[in-house]
Design a protein around this motif. Structure first.
Motif, PDB file in Angstrom:
ATOM      1  N   UNK A   1      -3.641  10.085  -1.445  1.00  0.00           N
ATOM      2  CA  UNK A   1      -2.402  11.161  -2.038  1.00  0.00           C
ATOM      3  C   UNK A   1      -1.410  10.190  -2.634  1.00  0.00           C
ATOM      4  N   UNK A   2      -1.068   8.997  -1.872  1.00  0.00           N
ATOM      5  CA  UNK A   2       0.148   8.421  -2.259  1.00  0.00           C
ATOM      6  C   UNK A   2      -0.547   7.272  -3.690  1.00  0.00           C
ATOM      7  N   UNK A   3      -1.629   7.162  -3.720  1.00  0.00           N
ATOM      8  CA  UNK A   3      -2.143   6.343  -5.085  1.00  0.00           C
ATOM      9  C   UNK A   3      -1.804   7.408  -6.436  1.00  0.00           C
ATOM     10  N   UNK A   4      -1.984   8.583  -5.952  1.00  0.00           N
ATOM     11  CA  UNK A   4      -1.816   9.619  -7.104  1.00  0.00           C
ATOM     12  C   UNK A   4      -0.347   9.764  -7.316  1.00  0.00           C
TER      13      UNK A   4
ATOM     14  N   UNK B   1       8.889   8.424  -1.597  1.00  0.00           N
ATOM     15  CA  UNK B   1       8.831   9.005  -2.868  1.00  0.00           C
ATOM     16  C   UNK B   1       9.085  10.159  -3.448  1.00  0.00           C
ATOM     17  N   UNK B   2       9.654  11.066  -2.419  1.00  0.00           N
ATOM     18  CA  UNK B   2      10.103  12.485  -2.665  1.00  0.00           C
ATOM     19  C   UNK B   2      11.511  12.331  -2.486  1.00  0.00           C
ATOM     20  N   UNK B   3      12.112  11.198  -2.494  1.00  0.00           N
ATOM     21  CA  UNK B   3      13.799  11.267  -2.447  1.00  0.00           C
ATOM     22  C   UNK B   3      14.357  11.808  -3.689  1.00  0.00           C
ATOM     23  N   UNK B   4      15.287  12.661  -3.524  1.00  0.00           N
ATOM     24  CA  UNK B   4      15.912  13.546  -4.978  1.00  0.00           C
ATOM     25  C   UNK B   4      17.275  12.674  -5.151  1.00  0.00           C
TER      26      UNK B   4
ATOM     27  N   UNK C   1       1.871   7.256  -6.999  1.00  0.00           N
ATOM     28  CA  UNK C   1       2.626   6.219  -7.272  1.00  0.00           C
ATOM     29  C   UNK C   1       3.129   6.052  -8.806  1.00  0.00           C
ATOM     30  N   UNK C   2       2.491   6.589  -9.888  1.00  0.00           N
ATOM     31  CA  UNK C   2       3.267   6.238 -11.198  1.00  0.00           C
ATOM     32  C   UNK C   2       4.314   7.141 -11.365  1.00  0.00           C
ATOM     33  N   UNK C   3       4.543   8.380 -10.502  1.00  0.00           N
ATOM     34  CA  UNK C   3       5.708   9.096 -10.585  1.00  0.00           C
ATOM     35  C   UNK C   3       6.836   8.638  -9.780  1.00  0.00           C
ATOM     36  N   UNK C   4       6.565   7.848  -8.554  1.00  0.00           N
ATOM     37  CA  UNK C   4       7.524   7.370  -7.833  1.00  0.00           C
ATOM     38  C   UNK C   4       7.868   6.047  -8.650  1.00  0.00           C
ATOM     39  N   UNK C   5       7.125   5.281  -9.093  1.00  0.00           N
ATOM     40  CA  UNK C   5       7.477   4.212 -10.030  1.00  0.00           C
ATOM     41  C   UNK C   5       8.550   4.360 -11.147  1.00  0.00           C
ATOM     42  N   UNK C   6       8.279   5.768 -11.708  1.00  0.00           N
ATOM     43  CA  UNK C   6       9.218   5.926 -12.892  1.00  0.00           C
ATOM     44  C   UNK C   6      10.605   6.487 -12.432  1.00  0.00           C
ATOM     45  N   UNK C   7      10.381   7.387 -11.314  1.00  0.00           N
ATOM     46  CA  UNK C   7      11.683   7.954 -10.980  1.00  0.00           C
ATOM     47  C   UNK C   7      12.482   7.329 -10.107  1.00  0.00           C
ATOM     48  N   UNK C   8      11.904   6.893  -9.102  1.00  0.00           N
ATOM     49  CA  UNK C   8      12.529   6.098  -8.107  1.00  0.00           C
ATOM     50  C   UNK C   8      13.719   5.167  -7.863  1.00  0.00           C
ATOM     51  N   UNK C   9      13.274   4.292  -8.840  1.00  0.00           N
ATOM     52  CA  UNK C   9      14.097   3.115  -8.968  1.00  0.00           C
ATOM     53  C   UNK C   9      15.424   3.625  -9.831  1.00  0.00           C
ATOM     54  N   UNK C  10      15.558   4.672 -10.609  1.00  0.00           N
ATOM     55  CA  UNK C  10      16.575   4.846 -11.265  1.00  0.00           C
ATOM     56  C   UNK C  10      17.466   5.670 -10.195  1.00  0.00           C
ATOM     57  N   UNK C  11      17.073   6.457  -9.181  1.00  0.00           N
ATOM     58  CA  UNK C  11      17.968   7.103  -8.330  1.00  0.00           C
ATOM     59  C   UNK C  11      18.445   5.816  -7.483  1.00  0.00           C
TER      60      UNK C  11
ATOM     61  N   UNK D   1       0.773  -1.323   0.024  1.00  0.00           N
ATOM     62  CA  UNK D   1       0.012   0.015   0.015  1.00  0.00           C
ATOM     63  C   UNK D   1       0.948   1.353  -0.175  1.00  0.00           C
ATOM     64  N   UNK D   2       0.479   2.154  -0.843  1.00  0.00           N
ATOM     65  CA  UNK D   2       1.185   3.434  -0.993  1.00  0.00           C
ATOM     66  C   UNK D   2       2.499   3.267  -1.854  1.00  0.00           C
ATOM     67  N   UNK D   3       3.047   2.207  -2.093  1.00  0.00           N
ATOM     68  CA  UNK D   3       4.025   2.001  -3.073  1.00  0.00           C
ATOM     69  C   UNK D   3       3.540   1.533  -4.401  1.00  0.00           C
ATOM     70  N   UNK D   4       2.751   0.775  -4.490  1.00  0.00           N
ATOM     71  CA  UNK D   4       2.368   0.066  -5.705  1.00  0.00           C
ATOM     72  C   UNK D   4       0.681   0.381  -5.475  1.00  0.00           C
ATOM     73  N   UNK D   5      -0.042   0.358  -6.763  1.00  0.00           N
ATOM     74  CA  UNK D   5      -1.402   0.532  -6.812  1.00  0.00           C
ATOM     75  C   UNK D   5      -2.080  -0.462  -6.219  1.00  0.00           C
ATOM     76  N   UNK D   6      -3.068  -0.104  -5.362  1.00  0.00           N
ATOM     77  CA  UNK D   6      -3.935  -1.225  -4.455  1.00  0.00           C
ATOM     78  C   UNK D   6      -5.195  -1.764  -5.242  1.00  0.00           C
ATOM     79  N   UNK D   7      -5.284  -1.316  -6.509  1.00  0.00           N
ATOM     80  CA  UNK D   7      -6.502  -1.824  -7.187  1.00  0.00           C
ATOM     81  C   UNK D   7      -6.510  -3.288  -7.423  1.00  0.00           C
ATOM     82  N   UNK D   8      -7.209  -4.021  -7.137  1.00  0.00           N
ATOM     83  CA  UNK D   8      -7.283  -5.647  -7.157  1.00  0.00           C
ATOM     84  C   UNK D   8      -6.952  -6.179  -6.064  1.00  0.00           C
ATOM     85  N   UNK D   9      -6.395  -5.667  -4.967  1.00  0.00           N
ATOM     86  CA  UNK D   9      -6.054  -6.432  -3.678  1.00  0.00           C
ATOM     87  C   UNK D   9      -7.338  -7.161  -3.081  1.00  0.00           C
ATOM     88  N   UNK D  10      -8.428  -6.320  -3.313  1.00  0.00           N
ATOM     89  CA  UNK D  10      -9.775  -6.954  -2.709  1.00  0.00           C
ATOM     90  C   UNK D  10     -10.198  -8.147  -3.158  1.00  0.00           C
ATOM     91  N   UNK D  11      -9.579  -8.626  -4.184  1.00  0.00           N
ATOM     92  CA  UNK D  11      -9.724 -10.043  -4.701  1.00  0.00           C
ATOM     93  C   UNK D  11      -9.178 -11.022  -3.806  1.00  0.00           C
TER      94      UNK D  11
END
Ligand code: PMP
Length: 380
Positions: A249-252, A353-356, A254-264, A179-189
């Motif tokens: 807030x974190x769901x919104x 998620x805001x690490x620079x 997530x896409x940015x964190x998922x694209x920027x953070x692994x590189x850093x 939760x908060x790091x990757x989309x939570x959609x579908x976890x209800x299954x």
């Protein structure tokens, strides 16, 4: 620039969560079970929070029980199973579960009824291995975390869930780190689901357990009829409102964190690896959370690294906070086949998620300076 790299232990309260909490304390501090208008409005707001969470994870609101966090959720589940499963039924948990799953299952059901599902060399429960396990042992329930708090490894939980369904086993997912790091959609299954607010910018002491259906009731705490009799005690609506604000807030973000953070994060690791030959990354080829690195340092104990980095203002960890201070007690690292000598050298870095880029670079410099200091045998 933040020097806090221990987000898998806990996160700071997000601004959205803080203002939702203050607003709820101002407007809806009344007891939702009371009978006057203001209390009714608090009860209404609580229902709305439950509906919103259900919408985010794709399930029905009536399956969700709010509580104090993931430890309570996991204990509630296994205590409930201990009451309702036949005495010869077993449950199975992965070899890398959090202590609040492992120890709760063993405490409530007895060690003999808790089976271990092995992970591969990267820390993943392989679908074929789970299939073979289920055919052989036929557990009533399988509990596998979505993402590891220690290595950050992601489990293929949708596949594992489908396999459990095919074998008549229920599936519990401790998603505290997902939760908060990757989309939570579908976890209800899942049949059962655990979440905890303080891992994604919400307050400590708030979380939830999703039960298998709308009727199921596994009360751990007995008393009043709150949470439709499933969890006694006055609901902490302000904390729940703050948790939902943090999740929204974190769901919104997530896409940015998922694209920027692994590189850093990966640039940090590459730099550290060239400065410290012999540095090893655990679960290096597995899909992992975008913020986590679990590393075996080439020399010096993890507590020495931690203390020196802390003096420089950086917060990292020796593994999960639940085992910190006890050098080398990480079940995850043991399950991955590290030897005892290596266990003493394991450190975990988990960014936010805001690490620079500047923040990660400063951490790398601090590691390099610490290495020099420790190699020279400076102040212990
Ligand atoms: N499960 C996992 C995977 C966790 O990472 C944690 C926190 N370290 C917990 C459970 C316990 O969470 P809480 O602090 O909400 O009890």
């Amino acid at each position: 620039m933040t020097r806090y790299f221990d987000h898998n232990a806990t996160t700071p309260l997000s601004p959205a969560a803080r203002s939702a909490w203050l607003q709820a304390e101002d407007r809806h501090w009344h007891n939702p079970s009371s009978l006057y208008r203001e209390a009714g409005l608090a009860a209404h707001a609580l229902d709305a929070a439950r509906e919103e969470l259900a919408g985010i994870i794709d399930t029905e609101a009536a399956r969700i029980v709010f509580n104090s966090g993931a430890t309570e959720s996991n204990n509630t589940l296994f205590a409930g199973l201990a009451r309702c499963l036949p005495p010869d039924a077993s449950v199975a948990i992965s070899a890398i579960e959090h202590p609040s799953v492992r120890q709760a299952a063993q405490a409530w059901l007895g060690r003999a009824r808790v089976l271990d599902i092995a992970v591969d060399g990267q820390g993943i429960v392989q679908p074929d291995d789970l299939r073979a396990f289920l055919q052989r042992h036929k557990p009533a329930l399988v509990s596998i975390m979505a993402a590891s708090n220690e290595s950050g490894v992601l489990q293929p939980w949708p596949d594992l869930l489908a396999i459990c369904r095919g074998h008549g086993a229920r599936f519990h997912c401790d998603a505290a780190q997902w939760f908060g790091k990757l989309p939570a959609a579908g976890l209800g299954a899942c049949d059962y689901l655990t979440g905890s607010a303080h891992k994604f910018g919400g307050p400590k002491g708030a979380g939830f357990l999703m039960l298998a259906d709308e009727q199921e009731s596994f009360p751990l705490l007995h008393g009043g009829p709150q949470e439709t009799g499933r969890r006694a005690g006055t609901e902490n609506y302000p904390a729940i409102a703050a948790m939902l604000a943090a999740l929204r807030e974190s769901e919104a973000e997530i896409p940015r964190a998922m694209s920027a953070q692994p590189l850093l994060r990966d640039a940090f690791f590459a730099r550290l690896q060239s400065a410290l030959p012999g540095l090893r990354l655990i679960s290096d080829t597995a899909p992992r959370l975008w913020n986590t690195l679990l590393m075996v340092m080439p020399r010096h104990s993890n507590l020495k690294w931690l203390a020196r980095l802390s003096r420089r203002g950086f917060a990292i960890s020796t593994g999960s906070a639940c085992s910190s201070g006890r050098e080398g007690s990480s079940v995850v690292v043991q399950a991955l086949g590290a030897d005892w000598e290596e266990l003493r050298r394991v450190v975990r870095v988990s960014g936010g998620r805001y690490a620079t880029a500047a923040g990660w670079q400063a951490l790398a410099e601090a590691f390099e300076e610490t290495a020099r200091e420790l190699d020279e045998g400076g102040r212990p």
